[in-house]
Design a protein around this motif. Sequence first.
Motif, PDB file in Angstrom:
ATOM      1  N   GLU A  26     -61.176  16.360 114.308  1.00 26.62           N
ATOM      2  CA  GLU A  26     -62.453  16.165 113.623  1.00 26.62           C
ATOM      3  C   GLU A  26     -63.603  16.820 114.392  1.00 26.62           C
ATOM      4  O   GLU A  26     -64.450  17.493 113.812  1.00 26.62           O
ATOM      5  CB  GLU A  26     -62.753  14.675 113.439  1.00 26.62           C
ATOM      6  N   LYS A  71     -54.728  17.587 107.457  1.00 28.64           N
ATOM      7  CA  LYS A  71     -54.271  17.199 106.119  1.00 28.64           C
ATOM      8  C   LYS A  71     -52.799  16.778 106.155  1.00 28.64           C
ATOM      9  O   LYS A  71     -52.396  15.824 105.511  1.00 28.64           O
ATOM     10  CB  LYS A  71     -54.463  18.365 105.161  1.00 28.64           C
ATOM     11  N   ASP A  74     -52.749  13.279 108.765  1.00 28.80           N
ATOM     12  CA  ASP A  74     -53.470  12.072 108.348  1.00 28.80           C
ATOM     13  C   ASP A  74     -54.432  12.432 107.213  1.00 28.80           C
ATOM     14  O   ASP A  74     -55.567  12.847 107.447  1.00 28.80           O
ATOM     15  CB  ASP A  74     -54.236  11.473 109.533  1.00 28.80           C
ATOM     16  N   PHE A  75     -53.964  12.256 105.997  1.00 29.33           N
ATOM     17  CA  PHE A  75     -54.711  12.697 104.820  1.00 29.33           C
ATOM     18  C   PHE A  75     -56.033  11.941 104.654  1.00 29.33           C
ATOM     19  O   PHE A  75     -57.028  12.517 104.224  1.00 29.33           O
ATOM     20  CB  PHE A  75     -53.852  12.541 103.557  1.00 29.33           C
ATOM     21  N   GLU A  76     -56.065  10.668 105.027  1.00 31.76           N
ATOM     22  CA  GLU A  76     -57.296   9.885 104.882  1.00 31.76           C
ATOM     23  C   GLU A  76     -58.403  10.419 105.796  1.00 31.76           C
ATOM     24  O   GLU A  76     -59.556  10.553 105.382  1.00 31.76           O
ATOM     25  CB  GLU A  76     -57.017   8.416 105.189  1.00 31.76           C
ATOM     26  N   ARG A  77     -58.065  10.710 107.041  1.00 29.78           N
ATOM     27  CA  ARG A  77     -59.045  11.294 107.967  1.00 29.78           C
ATOM     28  C   ARG A  77     -59.512  12.653 107.458  1.00 29.78           C
ATOM     29  O   ARG A  77     -60.692  12.997 107.578  1.00 29.78           O
ATOM     30  CB  ARG A  77     -58.424  11.462 109.359  1.00 29.78           C
ATOM     31  N   TYR A  78     -58.593  13.417 106.880  1.00 26.36           N
ATOM     32  CA  TYR A  78     -58.922  14.725 106.310  1.00 26.36           C
ATOM     33  C   TYR A  78     -59.960  14.579 105.198  1.00 26.36           C
ATOM     34  O   TYR A  78     -60.966  15.283 105.182  1.00 26.36           O
ATOM     35  CB  TYR A  78     -57.642  15.381 105.777  1.00 26.36           C
ATOM     36  N   GLN A  79     -59.740  13.646 104.283  1.00 26.20           N
ATOM     37  CA  GLN A  79     -60.667  13.442 103.172  1.00 26.20           C
ATOM     38  C   GLN A  79     -62.041  12.992 103.667  1.00 26.20           C
ATOM     39  O   GLN A  79     -63.067  13.465 103.164  1.00 26.20           O
ATOM     40  CB  GLN A  79     -60.108  12.413 102.192  1.00 26.20           C
ATOM     41  N   ASN A  80     -62.081  12.081 104.633  1.00 31.90           N
ATOM     42  CA  ASN A  80     -63.360  11.632 105.188  1.00 31.90           C
ATOM     43  C   ASN A  80     -64.124  12.773 105.840  1.00 31.90           C
ATOM     44  O   ASN A  80     -65.332  12.888 105.673  1.00 31.90           O
ATOM     45  CB  ASN A  80     -63.138  10.501 106.201  1.00 31.90           C
ATOM     46  N   GLN A  83     -65.556  15.181 103.256  1.00 28.81           N
ATOM     47  CA  GLN A  83     -66.724  14.576 102.609  1.00 28.81           C
ATOM     48  C   GLN A  83     -67.940  14.598 103.544  1.00 28.81           C
ATOM     49  O   GLN A  83     -69.042  14.936 103.126  1.00 28.81           O
ATOM     50  CB  GLN A  83     -66.398  13.143 102.211  1.00 28.81           C
TER      51      GLN A  83
END
Length: 89
Positions: A26, A71, A74-80, A83
């Motif tokens: 990140e 992606k 950890d797909f959730e961290r990717y989406q956050n 955004q």
Amino acid sequence: MPLDPEIKKEIIEKFRRHPNDTGSPEVQIALLSARIKQLEEHLKIHRKDFHSRRGLMKLIGQRRALLNYLKRTDFERYQNLIQNLGLKK
């Protein structure tokens, strides 16, 4: 054209996962995004600066690879992150 140390510190503080974090995907993606924006502004003024354009393409490739890694892992961290940075995907 490196980032200003104060801006870099703010980005690290915003995207870090724990107090000593400077190298998580990140943070790396956020720093690359800041450098990409800086180079885009430079290239708006200096349209024929092809060496900087090549550097921009390399940075975009690095960011793309890190985004693909995040992606995949950890797909959730990717989406956050997408955004928060306002990236397309």
